[in-house]
Motif scaffolding. Structure first.
Motif, PDB file in Angstrom:
ATOM      1  N   PHE A 248       0.835  -1.202   0.000  1.00  0.00           N
ATOM      2  CA  PHE A 248       0.000   0.000   0.000  1.00  0.00           C
ATOM      3  C   PHE A 248       0.869   1.252   0.000  1.00  0.00           C
ATOM      4  CE2 PHE A 248      -2.584   3.276   2.051  1.00  0.00           C
ATOM      5  CZ  PHE A 248      -3.767   3.182   1.328  1.00  0.00           C
ATOM      6  N   VAL A 249       1.955   1.220   0.754  1.00  0.00           N
ATOM      7  CA  VAL A 249       2.859   2.369   0.815  1.00  0.00           C
ATOM      8  C   VAL A 249       3.472   2.651  -0.550  1.00  0.00           C
ATOM      9  CG1 VAL A 249       5.063   3.181   1.746  1.00  0.00           C
ATOM     10  CG2 VAL A 249       3.376   2.144   3.255  1.00  0.00           C
ATOM     11  N   GLY A 250       3.991   1.597  -1.213  1.00  0.00           N
ATOM     12  CA  GLY A 250       4.662   1.799  -2.492  1.00  0.00           C
ATOM     13  C   GLY A 250       3.736   2.249  -3.596  1.00  0.00           C
ATOM     14  N   PHE A 251       2.560   1.625  -3.677  1.00  0.00           N
ATOM     15  CA  PHE A 251       1.652   1.904  -4.785  1.00  0.00           C
ATOM     16  C   PHE A 251       0.775   3.132  -4.569  1.00  0.00           C
ATOM     17  CE2 PHE A 251       1.673  -1.424  -8.030  1.00  0.00           C
ATOM     18  CZ  PHE A 251       2.571  -2.324  -7.473  1.00  0.00           C
ATOM     19  N   VAL A 252       0.440   3.430  -3.307  1.00  0.00           N
ATOM     20  CA  VAL A 252      -0.533   4.487  -3.037  1.00  0.00           C
ATOM     21  C   VAL A 252       0.108   5.699  -2.365  1.00  0.00           C
ATOM     22  CG1 VAL A 252      -2.691   5.055  -1.851  1.00  0.00           C
ATOM     23  CG2 VAL A 252      -2.395   2.794  -2.891  1.00  0.00           C
ATOM     24  N   VAL A 253       0.690   5.506  -1.174  1.00  0.00           N
ATOM     25  CA  VAL A 253       1.167   6.648  -0.394  1.00  0.00           C
ATOM     26  C   VAL A 253       2.304   7.379  -1.103  1.00  0.00           C
ATOM     27  CG1 VAL A 253       2.155   7.362   1.811  1.00  0.00           C
ATOM     28  CG2 VAL A 253       0.452   5.544   1.747  1.00  0.00           C
ATOM     29  N   VAL A 254       3.343   6.634  -1.508  1.00  0.00           N
ATOM     30  CA  VAL A 254       4.489   7.272  -2.169  1.00  0.00           C
ATOM     31  C   VAL A 254       4.057   7.931  -3.478  1.00  0.00           C
ATOM     32  CG1 VAL A 254       6.723   6.849  -3.247  1.00  0.00           C
ATOM     33  CG2 VAL A 254       6.148   5.699  -1.117  1.00  0.00           C
ATOM     34  N   ALA A 255       3.173   7.263  -4.227  1.00  0.00           N
ATOM     35  CA  ALA A 255       2.727   7.814  -5.507  1.00  0.00           C
ATOM     36  C   ALA A 255       1.906   9.087  -5.306  1.00  0.00           C
ATOM     37  CB  ALA A 255       1.904   6.772  -6.257  1.00  0.00           C
ATOM     38  N   LEU A 256       1.029   9.110  -4.310  1.00  0.00           N
ATOM     39  CA  LEU A 256       0.194  10.296  -4.069  1.00  0.00           C
ATOM     40  C   LEU A 256       1.033  11.487  -3.629  1.00  0.00           C
ATOM     41  CD1 LEU A 256      -2.926   8.772  -2.274  1.00  0.00           C
ATOM     42  CD2 LEU A 256      -2.854   9.788  -4.550  1.00  0.00           C
ATOM     43  N   VAL A 257       1.953  11.258  -2.700  1.00  0.00           N
ATOM     44  CA  VAL A 257       2.783  12.361  -2.222  1.00  0.00           C
ATOM     45  C   VAL A 257       3.744  12.829  -3.316  1.00  0.00           C
ATOM     46  CG1 VAL A 257       4.529  13.032  -0.524  1.00  0.00           C
ATOM     47  CG2 VAL A 257       2.585  11.626   0.171  1.00  0.00           C
ATOM     48  N   GLY A 258       4.307  11.881  -4.078  1.00  0.00           N
ATOM     49  CA  GLY A 258       5.225  12.257  -5.143  1.00  0.00           C
ATOM     50  C   GLY A 258       4.568  13.068  -6.234  1.00  0.00           C
ATOM     51  N   ALA A 259       3.260  12.868  -6.436  1.00  0.00           N
ATOM     52  CA  ALA A 259       2.544  13.577  -7.509  1.00  0.00           C
ATOM     53  C   ALA A 259       1.745  14.762  -6.977  1.00  0.00           C
ATOM     54  CB  ALA A 259       1.614  12.609  -8.230  1.00  0.00           C
ATOM     55  N   ALA A 260       2.005  15.191  -5.742  1.00  0.00           N
ATOM     56  CA  ALA A 260       1.210  16.267  -5.141  1.00  0.00           C
ATOM     57  C   ALA A 260       1.269  17.551  -5.958  1.00  0.00           C
ATOM     58  CB  ALA A 260       1.697  16.528  -3.713  1.00  0.00           C
TER      59      ALA A 260
END
Length: 364
Positions: A248-260
């Motif tokens: 969940f961290v790799g696919f969702v959290v990191v992706a959401l914050v990286g694309a903020a």
């Protein structure tokens, strides 16, 4: 500079810029406080994303939404590339691949769906350049097929060792980079007249001067990259405290914050009825990650990585990328959007997120 200070004074969200020096100081003084650093880095990235959004919109007014969307996608992906390079040097290839797959799915589903929803809530029906959306979806489909091949070869023939997969990945990386370059030549040079968007800009808006916008773009991009490194260092340990799985961290959290930063621009463009800018950012960013960032990371792994990295992804990740590409192709075929279209796209993303949260894959 006065315009920038005025924007900060009148936008309460930008007051969160105070957390930027705080996160650096906290990282220096208490590097083991991962949960605190995770929260501070998220609070610091949000106002930086807003600033990047405003600067990009000002550039897009001068260059057009097609170039503006490409510029925003490039600068946003530069942050993700820097994060991935740090993980690449450390040999964390699972995290690199998870962030790549997550960024493609998040940008093409969450960012696009939320832009359709937010724009549709304010405008009854919105239109955008269907040709540009279909081209980006086609490039995404090409990249998905390329990413599928190493996994398919490895699964079909157990004798195909890592050497074969590595060679195939290098060849595919060269092809994908060439396809991305030719796509830019096609859209920005030889057939640019087919990819221009309609002018829906608010006549009451006063864009920043080009010099201020470009300076802000450069400075904020550097700050986002630095804060994102702190975020990546703390997210894994903070995830345990919040009950999140590595998948969940790799696919969702990191992706959401990286694309903020990109999301802030895409959402603002949709609300201002500049959906060509929003679609260009969402799909352009996904295509750029799949066709350029991922292949570049594979090639750079031979230079800065402890071992070569290949394009063999976890099968579930490839399936999600393929479904995301098919969804994008379906909903962008008409060149028109309403709020319910955004809801449908977001529901596909939420299905993926819920699955990863409850049933994480054994291998990323």
């Amino acid at each position: 500079m006065n315009l920038l200070l005025k924007e900060i004074r009148h936008n309460p969200l930008l007051w969160l810029l105070a957390f930027v020096p705080v996160v650096f100081a906290a990282h220096k003084l208490t590097p083991e406080a991962h949960t605190l650093l995770f929260v501070l880095s998220v609070l610091a990235i949000v106002p930086l994303a807003v600033l990047l959004s405003h600067a990009t919109e000002s550039v897009a007014v001068k260059t057009g939404d097609a170039v503006g969307g490409l510029l925003n996608a490039t600068l946003g992906n530069l942050t993700e590339l820097i994060i991935a390079l740090a993980a690449l040097r450390a040999g964390q290839y699972a995290l690199v691949k998870a962030s790549i797959a997550g960024a493609i799915v998040t940008n093409s589903l969450f960012m696009l769906g939320a832009a359709f929803l937010l724009g549709g809530l304010k405008h009854h029906v919105q239109e955008y350049n269907r040709g540009n959306a279909r081209l980006q979806a086609g490039l995404l489909f090409l990249a998905t097929i390329a990413l599928l091949m190493p996994s398919a070869v490895s699964g079909a023939d157990s004798t195909a060792g890592s050497a074969v997969t590595d060679k195939l990945s290098v060849g595919l990386s060269v092809l994908l980079i060439a396809a991305y370059g030719l796509g830019l030549l096609f859209t920005l040079k030889t057939h640019r007249e087919f990819f221009g968007g309609a002018d829906h800009a608010d006549p009451g808006e006063v864009p920043w001067p080009m010099g201020l916008a470009l300076t802000t773009l450069a400075g904020v991009t550097i700050l986002v990259a630095l804060v994102s490194e702190v975020f990546i260092e703390s997210v894994q340990q903070a995830a345990v405290a919040f009950g999140m799985t590595p998948a969940f961290v790799g696919f969702v959290v990191v992706a959401l914050v990286g694309a903020a930063a990109e999301m802030a621009s895409a959402f603002a463009g949709a609300r201002k009825n500049r959906l060509d800018l929003s679609v260009g950012i969402a799909l352009g960013s996904s295509a750029q990650i799949a066709l350029f960032v991922a292949p570049v990371l594979v090639l750079l792994s031979y230079v800065i990585g402890p071992a070569p990295m290949n394009l063999q992804f976890w099968p579930g990740a490839v399936i999600m990328m393929l479904i995301a590409t098919m969804t994008v192709s379906l909903v962008t075929n008409s060149g028109r959007s309403a709020w319910f279209v955004g809801v449908l796209v977001l529901l596909v993303y939420l299905i993926f997120a819920m699955t990863l949260y409850l049933l994480p894959p054994r291998v990323l």
